[in-house]
Design an enzyme around this catalytic site. Structure first.
Site, PDB file in Angstrom:
ATOM      1  CG  HIS A  87      21.534 -24.080 -27.966  1.00 28.09           C
ATOM      2  ND1 HIS A  87      22.896 -24.051 -28.431  1.00 28.09           N
ATOM      3  CD2 HIS A  87      20.998 -24.472 -26.226  1.00 28.09           C
ATOM      4  CE1 HIS A  87      23.298 -24.513 -27.009  1.00 28.09           C
ATOM      5  NE2 HIS A  87      22.927 -24.584 -25.639  1.00 28.09           N
ATOM      6  CG  HIS A 111      20.964 -28.200 -22.213  1.00 28.58           C
ATOM      7  ND1 HIS A 111      20.800 -28.904 -23.285  1.00 28.58           N
ATOM      8  CD2 HIS A 111      21.478 -27.044 -21.850  1.00 28.58           C
ATOM      9  CE1 HIS A 111      21.501 -27.279 -24.039  1.00 28.58           C
ATOM     10  NE2 HIS A 111      21.524 -26.564 -23.491  1.00 28.58           N
ATOM     11  CD  GLU A 115      20.849 -21.368 -17.552  1.00 30.15           C
ATOM     12  OE1 GLU A 115      21.846 -20.593 -17.206  1.00 30.15           O
ATOM     13  OE2 GLU A 115      21.240 -23.325 -17.223  1.00 30.15           O
ATOM     14  CG  ASP A 116      17.523 -20.537 -19.754  1.00 37.30           C
ATOM     15  OD1 ASP A 116      18.091 -20.196 -19.019  1.00 37.30           O
ATOM     16  OD2 ASP A 116      18.050 -20.919 -20.675  1.00 37.30           O
ATOM     17  CG  ASP A 178      25.849 -25.725 -22.950  1.00 39.26           C
ATOM     18  OD1 ASP A 178      24.994 -25.510 -24.324  1.00 39.26           O
ATOM     19  OD2 ASP A 178      25.357 -25.756 -22.477  1.00 39.26           O
TER      20      ASP A 178
END
Length: 771
Positions: A87, A111, A115-116, A178
């Site tokens: 991705h 990116h 966050e993950d 994105d």
């Protein structure tokens, strides 16, 4: 990829007994993992193949970011079973189409790591520098913070993204790449998520792409959202367009051949390409105009790219000689470009078989800006004027986001302001010096003033359009010449919020009103607290910080305020009762050895019971937000009045015989303070009157004429039902100077033909009636 392979061959888990079935299962897992790793490697190789515009050192930085992201996302899979790293690679690949620099591509690859994957901003700064870390941080949602609602979380997340975007436009370009990839792979997502993500895309991301001139991305996001929001309609429309395309193939080929032949004879070099309306734009037209598919005639069009601006207009002339133009369908976006930098000539012509076909004429430079908007800054390394203009227009809008943020701290309110500016339509008006200004459709004179400068809007008093005096709420039309007039004493009016269209004007007006209300509440609180202190025998407010610092800190602990201004605002708004705060302050001052003055205390308490108290607050109509004149009794200068300090509502003024005010006095007597009219009243005051008339033709006009002759402004009229005797009671809200002026108005009305009675409407206690 090294990290991916390590996860295959260094797998550790619970020990199992060797057996044929387990070995086969492990081999299958290993093959699948190797296949996934190969897919990721192939995706990255395809990305590297597109990096020819970067230097070798920059390509190496991109490789470094890829290795870091691959390791961070190790073991994570997308919904379709592919490694998650595919991705970010797809997002970075999209960014190469805009020729974004190495920092942007590195941020695109990483990116989601904050966050993950638990990676911190400090980690990114240390390994890749602050610029890349800021880009990644701007792209990271705020899931770790606690919000009251999902909407509040989303609003705060968008605020962060938009403000990061205002500082660096690459943030939104990566974010749009994105979102584009997520929408392309939406079919792999659970069906229950389709609606939310698609709605968010079509309402927020697509308009942002359009506002920044990224038309290709804008159209794709719209169509993908439509596909997942209304899949059945999308499928039906897709089949209908495919059939129509087959039916009209011969027509399109014929027109294409005629264009090539005609322009070749004219000696104009031209690139001709066919274009088709997107499914979403067709659906929107059918839905908005209630048309069937057969009634939508301009599905197909042609784009002509010519060498120069002059050739655009020459091409227009040739086309109008070839085919008959449709009246009212010509648009010159070259002379007056759109707000996002888009430039092109548009005309719709009636081609063979009576089919309407739209033609667009533009230069190569205009075409790049039309498709890529602000991204033309990177595509145009030679910094042509067209690329620079697109960047300037994008930056101008982004700067306005920062201006709105300064005046709006609440995330939801900020997002409301920004959404107002994400509009496709615009009107173009002129300043008196012939400068072209672009504003959203429906914008008013007030929006125009704030667009030029904040101070111009704040002090606006009057305006002219095309040399004619107009109200400030007048909507602007294309070609209007707008002139505004200001006065130093003028200030934004709360009623402006009811008609302004731009986020800039709305946020600035709200900011001014909040600031003004705060300042006025401090002044009122100071007066109330000083009055209450005098009633406790303290002549003036303790000011010396070196002497009274400890005393004030104890007062703040008692009231729960942070500082003196905070306390005064609470007193002015009625959140704190001045007399209670004053008693506490008097006790603390006594502890310090400062005893109250008994003579002052006696005099002030005696005067507090006197209706003509010297300490009463004087009202002249200029109090604005801090004082409210009650609608139940609508007090006028000349009425006896009382002041009620509501809880958090400021000072409410009632007439002394108002039934509502009297009930409040019985419940909260300590919240009432002395108020009096000033000798000099600065404005008119509204009051309600009831006029009973014989229901004959023209009676309302006669009543309105009498009111106008009496120098009265009519604010509101409510027509009553005619009774059996053909008499009707009409209610008027009018603006008068004082009680004496009202009495004159009522006398004049009673003398008017067909008027049976005229009286003021008040809320007096039962038995006292109306005046």
């Amino acid at each position: 990829m090294r990290a991916a392979f390590s996860s295959i061959f260094n797998h550790s888990g619970p020990a199992t007994k060797p057996g044929k079935r387990d070995n086969a299962h492990d081999i299958q897992i290993g093959i699948a993992s190797v296949s996934a790793a190969n897919a990721a490697a192939a995706s990255f190789a395809a990305l590297v193949a597109r990096l020819g515009y970067l230097s070798k050192s920059d390509i190496e930085l991109v490789r470094k970011a890829y290795r870091f992201a691959d390791e961070a996302h190790l073991g994570q899979l997308r919904k379709n079973g592919e490694p998650y790293i595919t991705h970010p690679i797809a997002v970075a690949t999209q960014c190469t189409e805009w020729k974004l620099d190495a920092q942007a591509l590195m941020a695109a690859l990483m990116h989601d790591v904050m966050e993950d994957c638990g990676v911190t901003k400090s980690d990114l700064i240390e390994r890749f520098g602050s610029s890349v870390a800021e880009l990644v941080d701007g792209l990271t949602k705020l899931d770790k913070l606690e919000f009251n609602t999902r909407e509040e979380n989303q609003a705060e997340s968008f605020r962060k993204m938009l403000l990061a975007m205002a500082r660096d436009v690459r943030v939104i370009l990566i974010k749009l790449a994105d979102r584009s990839h997520n929408m392309r792979t939406m079919a792999d997502m659970p069906r229950e998520k389709w609606s939310r993500i698609s709605s968010e895309t079509i309402e927020i991301y697509a308009p942002i792409a359009h506002r920044l001139g990224l038309n290709q991305t804008y159209r794709e996001l719209q169509d993908l959202s439509f596909r997942h929001l209304k899949p059945w309609r999308y499928a039906i429309l897709s089949k209908a367009v495919a059939k129509a395309r087959n039916r009209r193939r011969d027509l399109i080929q014929k027109v294409h051949a005629e264009l090539e032949s005609t322009f070749s004879k004219a000696g104009i070099e031209v690139q001709i390409s066919g274009r088709e309306k997107t499914l979403f734009s067709i659906y929107k037209k059918m839905d908005g105009k209630h048309l069937s598919f057969a009634q939508v005639t301009d599905i197909y069009g042609f784009r002509l790219i010519v060498p120069s601006v002059i050739d655009c207009y020459t091409a227009l002339g040739i086309l109008h000689q070839m085919y008959k133009p449709v009246p009212g369908r010509f648009k010159d976006h070259i002379a007056i470009g759109k707000v996002n930098g888009y430039q092109s000539l548009h005309t719709t012509l009636v081609c063979p078989s009576g089919v309407n076909v739209e033609f667009q004429m533009r230069t190569e430079a205009m075409n790049v800006v039309a498709e890529s908007g602000v991204a033309a800054h990177w595509l145009y390394k030679d910094k042509t004027s067209t690329g620079m203009e697109a960047e300037r227009l994008g930056t101008q809008w982004l700067q306005s986001l920062l201006d709105i943020q300064k005046e709006t701290r609440d995330a939801s309110e900020f997002w409301d302001h920004v959404k107002v500016d994400l509009f496709p339509d615009a009107v173009y008006v002129f300043t008196p010096k012939s400068q072209i200004m672009s504003l959203p459709r429906g914008a008013t004179v007030v929006d125009f003033a704030y667009m030029i400068h904040t101070n111009l809007g704040d002090h606006l008093v009057a305006a002219k359009i095309n040399n004619q005096q107009v109200p400030l709420r007048t909507e602007l039309k294309n070609g209007d010449v707008v002139e505004v007039m200001t006065a130093p004493v003028s200030a934004p009016n709360p009623s402006w919020l009811g008609f302004v269209r731009t986020g800039r004007a709305r946020s600035r007006i709200r900011h001014h009103l909040k600031t003004m209300a705060h300042s006025e509440s401090i002044d009122l609180g100071l007066k109330l607290l000083t009055q209450a202190l005098r009633a406790e025998g303290i002549e003036k407010m303790p000011e010396d910080p070196s002497r009274y610092q400890a005393m004030w800190e104890k007062v703040f602990r008692f009231t729960g305020n942070r500082n003196k201004n905070d306390l005064l605002v609470d007193v002015g708004l009625g959140k704190r009762i001045a007399s209670i705060v004053a008693k506490r302050m008097a006790a603390l001052l006594t502890e310090m050895g400062e005893k109250p003055d008994p003579l002052l205390m006696t005099r002030e308490r005696f005067m507090a019971n006197d209706t003509l108290s010297q300490g009463a607050i004087l009202l002249d109509g200029t109090e604005n937000a801090s004082v409210v004149y009650a609608h139940c009794c609508r007090p006028l200068p000349g009425d006896k009045i009382i002041g009620y300090l509501g809880r958090g509502e400021g000072l409410a003024v009632h007439t002394s015989d108002c039934s509502v005010g009297m009930k409040l006095q019985q419940k909260d007597s300590e919240r009432f303070i002395g108020v009096e009219w000033s000798d000099e009243i600065m404005r008119g005051f509204e009051t309600s009157i009831k006029v009973t008339v014989v229901n004959t033709k023209g009676v309302l006009a006669r009543v309105a004429g009498t009111l106008a002759d009496s120098e009265v402004d009519i604010v509101h009229v409510e027509m009553g039902q005619a009774s059996v005797q053909d008499a009707a009671e009409n209610t008027f809200v009018i603006s008068v100077r004082d009680v004496s002026h009202l009495e004159t108005v009522l006398k004049n009305l009673k003398r008017t033909a067909a008027v049976l009675n005229a009286e003021r409407i008040t809320h007096r206690l039962r038995g006292q009636g109306s005046s």
